[in-house]
Design a protein around this motif. Structure first.
Motif, mmCIF file in Angstrom:
data_model
loop_
_atom_site.group_PDB
_atom_site.id
_atom_site.type_symbol
_atom_site.label_atom_id
_atom_site.label_comp_id
_atom_site.label_asym_id
_atom_site.label_seq_id
_atom_site.Cartn_x
_atom_site.Cartn_y
_atom_site.Cartn_z
ATOM 1 N N PRO A 41 20.648 -1.616 6.167
ATOM 2 C CA PRO A 41 20.469 -1.668 4.683
ATOM 3 C C PRO A 41 21.215 -0.184 4.163
ATOM 4 C CG PRO A 41 19.049 -2.030 5.781
ATOM 5 C CD PRO A 41 19.645 -1.470 6.940
ATOM 6 N N ASN A 42 20.599 1.160 4.834
ATOM 7 C CA ASN A 42 21.008 2.631 4.303
ATOM 8 C C ASN A 42 22.217 3.058 4.758
ATOM 9 O OD1 ASN A 42 17.915 2.592 3.246
ATOM 10 N ND2 ASN A 42 18.087 2.731 5.689
ATOM 11 N N LEU A 82 24.152 22.366 2.208
ATOM 12 C CA LEU A 82 22.737 21.437 1.740
ATOM 13 C C LEU A 82 22.555 19.869 1.676
ATOM 14 C CD1 LEU A 82 21.087 23.289 -0.570
ATOM 15 C CD2 LEU A 82 19.998 23.087 1.372
ATOM 16 N N LEU A 83 23.953 19.556 1.300
ATOM 17 C CA LEU A 83 24.599 18.185 1.616
ATOM 18 C C LEU A 83 24.595 17.956 2.522
ATOM 19 C CD1 LEU A 83 26.981 17.843 -2.280
ATOM 20 C CD2 LEU A 83 25.157 17.081 -1.214
ATOM 21 N N ILE A 84 25.745 18.402 3.261
ATOM 22 C CA ILE A 84 25.781 18.316 4.764
ATOM 23 C C ILE A 84 24.674 18.131 5.564
ATOM 24 C CG2 ILE A 84 26.514 19.335 7.519
ATOM 25 C CD1 ILE A 84 28.596 20.813 5.856
ATOM 26 N N MET A 87 23.462 14.793 4.364
ATOM 27 C CA MET A 87 23.953 13.543 5.363
ATOM 28 C C MET A 87 23.366 13.878 6.731
ATOM 29 S SD MET A 87 28.270 14.189 5.755
ATOM 30 C CE MET A 87 27.961 15.471 6.720
ATOM 31 N N ILE A 88 23.312 14.754 7.217
ATOM 32 C CA ILE A 88 23.359 14.410 8.777
ATOM 33 C C ILE A 88 21.638 13.803 9.038
ATOM 34 C CG2 ILE A 88 22.320 15.945 10.386
ATOM 35 C CD1 ILE A 88 24.421 17.911 10.146
ATOM 36 N N GLN A 89 20.884 14.463 8.185
ATOM 37 C CA GLN A 89 19.550 13.488 7.897
ATOM 38 C C GLN A 89 19.665 11.929 7.914
ATOM 39 O OE1 GLN A 89 17.591 15.570 4.985
ATOM 40 N NE2 GLN A 89 16.695 17.018 6.008
ATOM 41 N N LEU A 90 20.197 11.643 6.843
ATOM 42 C CA LEU A 90 20.363 9.703 6.697
ATOM 43 C C LEU A 90 21.315 9.061 7.530
ATOM 44 C CD1 LEU A 90 22.317 10.577 3.378
ATOM 45 C CD2 LEU A 90 19.881 9.393 3.689
ATOM 46 N N PHE A 91 22.711 10.387 8.436
ATOM 47 C CA PHE A 91 23.095 9.343 9.800
ATOM 48 C C PHE A 91 21.885 8.672 10.438
ATOM 49 C CE2 PHE A 91 27.840 10.384 8.831
ATOM 50 C CZ PHE A 91 27.728 9.518 7.776
ATOM 51 N N TYR A 92 21.287 9.736 10.961
ATOM 52 C CA TYR A 92 20.387 9.980 11.932
ATOM 53 C C TYR A 92 19.161 9.086 12.564
ATOM 54 C CZ TYR A 92 17.216 11.333 15.696
ATOM 55 O OH TYR A 92 16.102 11.625 17.380
ATOM 56 N N ILE A 94 20.434 6.135 10.987
ATOM 57 C CA ILE A 94 21.084 5.118 11.034
ATOM 58 C C ILE A 94 21.725 5.189 13.157
ATOM 59 C CG2 ILE A 94 22.939 3.827 10.416
ATOM 60 C CD1 ILE A 94 22.533 5.010 7.576
ATOM 61 N N SER A 95 22.401 6.020 12.714
ATOM 62 C CA SER A 95 22.385 6.579 14.362
ATOM 63 C C SER A 95 22.342 7.953 14.486
ATOM 64 C CB SER A 95 24.623 6.186 14.637
ATOM 65 O OG SER A 95 24.548 6.304 15.777
ATOM 66 N N PRO A 96 21.153 8.507 15.487
ATOM 67 C CA PRO A 96 21.652 9.730 15.747
ATOM 68 C C PRO A 96 22.871 10.340 16.357
ATOM 69 C CG PRO A 96 19.608 8.628 17.086
ATOM 70 C CD PRO A 96 20.789 7.251 16.164
ATOM 71 N N ILE A 97 23.696 9.658 16.970
ATOM 72 C CA ILE A 97 24.586 9.722 17.397
ATOM 73 C C ILE A 97 25.550 10.536 16.483
ATOM 74 C CG2 ILE A 97 27.353 9.430 18.920
ATOM 75 C CD1 ILE A 97 24.973 7.396 20.479
ATOM 76 N N ALA A 98 25.708 9.891 15.499
ATOM 77 C CA ALA A 98 26.380 9.351 14.245
ATOM 78 C C ALA A 98 26.338 11.680 13.609
ATOM 79 C CB ALA A 98 26.581 8.866 13.430
ATOM 80 N N ALA A 99 25.485 11.354 13.503
ATOM 81 C CA ALA A 99 24.314 12.715 13.079
ATOM 82 C C ALA A 99 24.629 13.709 14.499
ATOM 83 C CB ALA A 99 22.250 12.863 12.756
ATOM 84 N N TYR A 100 24.632 13.443 15.169
ATOM 85 C CA TYR A 100 25.264 14.600 16.491
ATOM 86 C C TYR A 100 26.267 15.646 16.034
ATOM 87 C CZ TYR A 100 20.612 13.705 18.812
ATOM 88 O OH TYR A 100 18.627 14.008 18.814
ATOM 89 N N LEU A 101 27.436 13.958 16.039
ATOM 90 C CA LEU A 101 28.649 13.882 15.738
ATOM 91 C C LEU A 101 28.713 15.571 14.408
ATOM 92 C CD1 LEU A 101 30.390 10.775 16.746
ATOM 93 C CD2 LEU A 101 30.135 13.587 17.882
ATOM 94 N N GLN A 102 28.010 15.402 13.450
ATOM 95 C CA GLN A 102 27.768 16.058 12.901
ATOM 96 C C GLN A 102 27.969 17.529 12.788
ATOM 97 O OE1 GLN A 102 30.334 15.105 9.697
ATOM 98 N NE2 GLN A 102 29.701 13.410 10.479
ATOM 99 N N ILE A 103 27.306 18.232 14.007
ATOM 100 C CA ILE A 103 26.356 18.899 14.131
ATOM 101 C C ILE A 103 27.541 20.826 14.241
ATOM 102 C CG2 ILE A 103 25.614 20.371 15.210
ATOM 103 C CD1 ILE A 103 23.300 18.378 13.978
ATOM 104 N N PRO A 104 28.396 19.895 14.734
ATOM 105 C CA PRO A 104 29.670 21.450 14.826
ATOM 106 C C PRO A 104 30.010 21.635 13.089
ATOM 107 C CG PRO A 104 30.528 19.610 16.609
ATOM 108 C CD PRO A 104 29.178 19.232 16.001
ATOM 109 N N TYR A 105 30.739 21.051 12.291
ATOM 110 C CA TYR A 105 30.306 20.879 11.469
ATOM 111 C C TYR A 105 29.602 21.281 10.742
ATOM 112 C CZ TYR A 105 31.756 19.116 6.502
ATOM 113 O OH TYR A 105 32.422 19.084 4.899
ATOM 114 N N LEU A 106 28.272 21.431 10.304
ATOM 115 C CA LEU A 106 27.440 22.336 10.126
ATOM 116 C C LEU A 106 27.693 22.825 10.184
ATOM 117 C CD1 LEU A 106 25.066 22.429 8.407
ATOM 118 C CD2 LEU A 106 23.847 21.816 9.833
ATOM 119 N N ILE A 107 27.614 24.058 11.342
ATOM 120 C CA ILE A 107 27.551 24.987 11.973
ATOM 121 C C ILE A 107 29.053 25.912 11.754
ATOM 122 C CG2 ILE A 107 27.857 26.550 14.602
ATOM 123 C CD1 ILE A 107 25.869 24.001 15.448
#
Length: 123
Positions: A41-42, A82-84, A87-92, A94-107
């Motif tokens: 739902p999120n 800050l938006l990234i 986004m990672i917090q919201l993705f996490y 829902i799906s931790p894997i989806a959040a982890y895939l965003q970590i290289p982008y953040l770095i």
């Protein structure tokens, strides 16, 4: 324009940017697809923040390269970071894997912000 800037010694070669961004966009696409198909739902809120950060990402190039506004581009990039993070917090949730895939982008964006700031100071 990028070639004519004074850049720090740690600045990557220009051809590396296209390789890195290709990889990052693939990871971002996979991540957002995982969220999209999750049925959570999120999902709508998470994808809204995803779209918003993509808009900020797109505009940064115009501000930095097109307008040569290096300080404003740096501030814009801080907002993008800050938006990234959001986004990672919201993705996490829902799906931790989806959040982890965003970590290289953040770095990469954190590194880009540092590089942007140093270029601002040098130019």
């Amino acid at each position: 324009m990028y070639y004519s800037l004074n850049k720090p010694a740690f600045s990557p070669p220009a051809n590396l940017f296209s390789i890195v961004w290709t990889i990052l966009y693939i990871l971002m696409g996979i991540s957002s697809y995982i969220i999209y198909i999750s049925g959570n739902p999120n999902t709508t809120k998470a994808l809204y923040v995803y779209a918003l950060q993509l808009f900020f990402n797109f505009c940064w190039s115009i501000i930095f390269f097109g307008l040569s506004q290096y300080l404003f581009a740096f501030i814009w990039l801080l907002i993008l970071i800050l938006l990234i993070v959001k986004m990672i917090q919201l993705f996490y949730k829902i799906s931790p894997i989806a959040a982890y895939l965003q970590i290289p982008y953040l770095i990469w964006c954190i590194f880009a912000a540092y590089l942007n700031y140093v270029i601002y100071k040098m130019n």
